[in-house]
Design a protein around this motif. Structure first.
Motif, PDB file in Angstrom:
ATOM      1  N   LEU A 103      -9.212  -0.120  33.330  1.00 15.79           N
ATOM      2  CA  LEU A 103      -8.769   1.221  32.954  1.00 15.79           C
ATOM      3  C   LEU A 103      -8.950   2.161  34.148  1.00 15.79           C
ATOM      4  N   ALA A 104      -8.017   3.088  34.327  1.00 14.16           N
ATOM      5  CA  ALA A 104      -8.163   4.134  35.345  1.00 14.16           C
ATOM      6  C   ALA A 104      -7.498   5.395  34.814  1.00 14.16           C
ATOM      7  N   SER A 105      -8.196   6.513  34.923  1.00 16.82           N
ATOM      8  CA  SER A 105      -7.658   7.771  34.396  1.00 16.82           C
ATOM      9  C   SER A 105      -8.380   8.959  35.020  1.00 16.82           C
ATOM     10  N   PRO A 106      -7.658  10.065  35.289  1.00 15.54           N
ATOM     11  CA  PRO A 106      -8.345  11.244  35.837  1.00 15.54           C
ATOM     12  C   PRO A 106      -9.044  12.091  34.769  1.00 15.54           C
ATOM     13  N   ILE A 107      -8.810  11.771  33.467  1.00 14.69           N
ATOM     14  CA  ILE A 107      -9.260  12.694  32.422  1.00 14.69           C
ATOM     15  C   ILE A 107     -10.548  12.268  31.724  1.00 14.69           C
ATOM     16  N   LYS A 108     -11.149  11.156  32.164  1.00 16.53           N
ATOM     17  CA  LYS A 108     -12.411  10.727  31.563  1.00 16.53           C
ATOM     18  C   LYS A 108     -13.420  10.376  32.658  1.00 16.53           C
ATOM     19  N   LEU A 109     -14.713  10.461  32.306  1.00 14.54           N
ATOM     20  CA  LEU A 109     -15.756  10.048  33.239  1.00 14.54           C
ATOM     21  C   LEU A 109     -15.650   8.552  33.523  1.00 14.54           C
ATOM     22  N   GLY A 110     -16.219   8.124  34.642  1.00 14.81           N
ATOM     23  CA  GLY A 110     -16.103   6.746  35.108  1.00 14.81           C
ATOM     24  C   GLY A 110     -16.543   5.685  34.119  1.00 14.81           C
ATOM     25  N   TYR A 111     -17.603   5.971  33.336  1.00 19.41           N
ATOM     26  CA  TYR A 111     -18.084   4.913  32.429  1.00 19.41           C
ATOM     27  C   TYR A 111     -17.105   4.611  31.296  1.00 19.41           C
ATOM     28  N   LYS A 112     -16.108   5.523  31.080  1.00 21.95           N
ATOM     29  CA  LYS A 112     -15.081   5.249  30.084  1.00 21.95           C
ATOM     30  C   LYS A 112     -14.045   4.259  30.624  1.00 21.95           C
ATOM     31  N   GLN A 113     -14.019   4.089  31.953  1.00 20.34           N
ATOM     32  CA  GLN A 113     -12.935   3.333  32.584  1.00 20.34           C
ATOM     33  C   GLN A 113     -13.345   1.886  32.809  1.00 20.34           C
ATOM     34  N   SER A 114     -13.311   1.125  31.725  1.00 17.98           N
ATOM     35  CA  SER A 114     -13.770  -0.268  31.726  1.00 17.98           C
ATOM     36  C   SER A 114     -13.087  -1.103  32.794  1.00 17.98           C
ATOM     37  N   LYS A 115     -13.868  -1.993  33.400  1.00 18.82           N
ATOM     38  CA  LYS A 115     -13.307  -2.990  34.316  1.00 18.82           C
ATOM     39  C   LYS A 115     -13.133  -4.312  33.553  1.00 18.82           C
ATOM     40  N   TRP A 116     -12.389  -5.213  34.139  1.00 21.11           N
ATOM     41  CA  TRP A 116     -12.190  -6.580  33.604  1.00 21.11           C
ATOM     42  C   TRP A 116     -11.775  -6.571  32.135  1.00 21.11           C
ATOM     43  N   VAL A 117     -10.857  -5.680  31.763  1.00 20.55           N
ATOM     44  CA  VAL A 117     -10.440  -5.546  30.358  1.00 20.55           C
ATOM     45  C   VAL A 117      -9.640  -6.788  29.944  1.00 20.55           C
ATOM     46  N   THR A 118     -10.039  -7.396  28.826  1.00 19.65           N
ATOM     47  CA  THR A 118      -9.350  -8.596  28.337  1.00 19.65           C
ATOM     48  C   THR A 118      -8.695  -8.373  26.977  1.00 19.65           C
ATOM     49  N   GLN A 119      -9.146  -7.318  26.267  1.00 21.10           N
ATOM     50  CA  GLN A 119      -8.592  -7.108  24.927  1.00 21.10           C
ATOM     51  C   GLN A 119      -8.518  -5.618  24.608  1.00 21.10           C
ATOM     52  N   ILE A 120      -7.359  -5.213  24.094  1.00 25.34           N
ATOM     53  CA  ILE A 120      -7.133  -3.821  23.690  1.00 25.34           C
ATOM     54  C   ILE A 120      -6.832  -3.832  22.202  1.00 25.34           C
ATOM     55  N   THR A 121      -7.697  -3.192  21.413  1.00 23.07           N
ATOM     56  CA  THR A 121      -7.549  -3.227  19.963  1.00 23.07           C
ATOM     57  C   THR A 121      -7.356  -1.818  19.424  1.00 23.07           C
ATOM     58  N   PHE A 122      -6.277  -1.606  18.688  1.00 27.14           N
ATOM     59  CA  PHE A 122      -6.050  -0.298  18.066  1.00 27.14           C
ATOM     60  C   PHE A 122      -6.805  -0.247  16.743  1.00 27.14           C
ATOM     61  N   LEU A 123      -7.435   0.906  16.474  1.00 27.70           N
ATOM     62  CA  LEU A 123      -8.308   1.039  15.302  1.00 27.70           C
ATOM     63  C   LEU A 123      -7.966   2.274  14.484  1.00 27.70           C
ATOM     64  N   ASN A 124      -8.220   2.203  13.159  1.00 27.96           N
ATOM     65  CA  ASN A 124      -8.112   3.390  12.295  1.00 27.96           C
ATOM     66  C   ASN A 124      -9.325   4.276  12.441  1.00 27.96           C
ATOM     67  N   GLU A 125     -10.472   3.623  12.512  1.00 27.25           N
ATOM     68  CA  GLU A 125     -11.757   4.313  12.536  1.00 27.25           C
ATOM     69  C   GLU A 125     -12.575   3.777  13.688  1.00 27.25           C
ATOM     70  N   LEU A 126     -13.488   4.613  14.187  1.00 29.49           N
ATOM     71  CA  LEU A 126     -14.408   4.133  15.207  1.00 29.49           C
ATOM     72  C   LEU A 126     -15.364   3.131  14.585  1.00 29.49           C
ATOM     73  N   VAL A 127     -15.714   2.109  15.348  1.00 28.36           N
ATOM     74  CA  VAL A 127     -16.680   1.132  14.862  1.00 28.36           C
ATOM     75  C   VAL A 127     -18.066   1.541  15.368  1.00 28.36           C
ATOM     76  N   PRO A 128     -19.135   1.005  14.768  1.00 25.64           N
ATOM     77  CA  PRO A 128     -20.480   1.382  15.226  1.00 25.64           C
ATOM     78  C   PRO A 128     -20.677   1.152  16.732  1.00 25.64           C
ATOM     79  N   MET A 129     -20.005   0.162  17.294  1.00 19.40           N
ATOM     80  CA  MET A 129     -20.079  -0.053  18.740  1.00 19.40           C
ATOM     81  C   MET A 129     -19.060   0.872  19.412  1.00 19.40           C
TER      82      MET A 129
END
Lengths: 238, 203
Positions: free
Chosen positions: A197-223
């Motif tokens: 992930l790369a984006s100018p609108i979020k802090l660095g820790y939001k920008q995951s490296k080595w992304v293997t799976q993108i899951t769309f959700l209705n609700e946030l999960v505890p993780m």
């Protein structure tokens, strides 16, 4: 031997003065990593998040030029080990609240329109670096998978066990990329190869490296995210 | 002649100065929120020192609030509301009540500092000058903070600071400046109105 004991008589004013001074002392000494610090975050983070949601716009953030790039300033942060992924075997899975779950190899992803941007990458630690990222817009990938109207969040799983979740508006921002290039070259393993992930609108820790799976959700999960679950802000919009 | 109702000797000192409740609240909120801002700010500083980066000198634990970076940020981004809104109410109050017309240092204070033979007048002028100058400095700390907190959405604000390091240095300088101000302001207040004036601003 006699002890001289001064007469203690506190006026209301003195009492107020002393309670103010010791109140500050108490605040100082007692809240290191204690529930009070967590409580302060719980009370004020919803307000701060609201402010950040209001500030968020779908207009692109102004970009920098090639000569502004700061190659030495992008520090490497990882929470665990650096996975070595064979790009030929790599598969990105897109699933969850989508009409068309799919898997894409790097060749499929590189056939999609390439977006390049030169932006400021800002770390929660206080440093920043101007970086060029190249990759495919997350919203373009989403178009292929067709998220259902019920989808509100996006969850990212990484090969090293890192995980993150984003609000849909930020994920669909025109400068939110699944990047495979950095500063004009293919991404290195340290920086998240083959896809991050790369984006100018979020802090660095939001920008995951080595992304293997993108899951769309209705609700946030505890993780909510690796660092968020340890106490960082979830929205982290800048 | 019959003795007058006025006693021969008046009590030693004039009546204690009285301040508006608003001025007292302003002082309290300012001093507490700035204390939290500074100590939590140093916690954030320690995550990546402005001077020297990761290898740079770190502030000792007893000066920093929050236990870790995340905790420091919790305090910093909570206290910012109290600090900034306190200054905003103060600005509105000064403006609406027209106190801005004679509350701040003016050319007559500068003239007094240069030419007056009256020590009391000079002290008073210096006192007014110091508390006037701190206001733009406090505003600068808010704007440099916002520029670092939201550099993407407030990119026009961040751009005013030329580069990231300058921005960080400007924001950090609020700490030594505020500490210096508290010392000088208290000292001048003591000279101008003794401990009674200082107390009247808080109690």
């Amino acid at each position: 031997m006699g002890l001289f004991v001064p007469k203690l008589a506190l006026s209301r004013r003195q009492l107020l003065q002393w309670s103010a001074i010791s109140g500050v002392g108490l605040l100082m000494g007692s809240c290191d990593g204690e529930p009070l610090t967590t409580k302060v975050g719980q009370v004020f983070e919803p307000l701060n998040q609201r402010l950040q949601e209001l500030l968020l716009s779908q207009n692109p953030v102004p970009e920098y030029s090639m000569k502004d790039i700061e190659p030495d300033k992008l520090l490497i942060n990882t929470f665990d080990a650096t996975p070595q992924i064979d790009p030929a075997k790599f598969q990105l899975k897109i699933d969850g609240e989508v009409k068309q779950p799919l898997q894409l190899g790097m060749a499929d992803i590189q056939k999609l329109p390439l977006t390049s941007m030169i932006i400021r990458h800002v770390c929660v630690e206080g440093w920043s670096a101007i970086v060029q990222w190249g990759g495919v817009r997350l919203r373009d990938l989403a178009t292929l998978a067709q998220p259902k109207s019920s989808a509100r969040y996006v969850f990212f799983k990484s090969a090293d066990g890192y995980y993150e979740s984003w609000d849909l508006a930020s994920a669909f921002h025109p400068q939110t990329l699944m990047a495979y290039q950095k500063n004009g070259q293919l991404l290195s393993a340290d920086n998240g190869a083959p896809l991050r992930l790369a984006s100018p609108i979020k802090l660095g820790y939001k920008q995951s490296k080595w992304v293997t799976q993108i899951t769309f959700l209705n609700e946030l999960v505890p993780m909510k995210g690796y660092w968020e679950d340890l106490g960082y802000e979830w929205f982290a919009g800048i | 002649m019959a003795s007058s109702s006025i006693p021969a000797k008046r009590s030693k000192s004039p009546p204690a100065p009285k301040q508006r409740l608003f001025a007292k609240i302003f002082h309290w909120v300012n001093i507490i929120s700035l204390f939290v801002m500074m100590t939590s700010g140093l916690q954030i500083y320690n995550a990546n020192p402005v001077f020297g980066g990761r290898g740079g000198w770190h502030f000792p634990d007893f000066l920093v609030l929050g236990g870790w970076l995340g905790g420091g940020r919790n305090w910093h981004f909570a206290a910012m509301w109290f600090f900034a809104l306190n200054l905003l109410w103060y600005g509105l109050y000064i403006f609406i009540t027209r106190r801005w017309k004679n509350r701040f240092a003016s050319s007559s204070d500068v003239k007094a500092l240069k030419a007056s033979q009256n020590v009391k007048r000079k002290n008073y002028a210096l006192h007014r000058l110091v508390y006037t100058v701190i206001l733009p400095i406090l505003l600068l700390s808010i704007f440099s903070g916002l520029a670092m907190y939201k550099p993407a959405q407030l990119h026009w604000l961040s751009a005013l600071f030329s580069n990231w390091q300058t921005l960080r240095v400007v924001h950090f300088l609020a700490i030594p400046t505020v500490i210096m101000f508290v010392l000088v302001h208290s000292w001048l207040a003591l000279k101008v109105g003794s401990i009674r004036l200082v107390k009247s601003m808080f109690f």
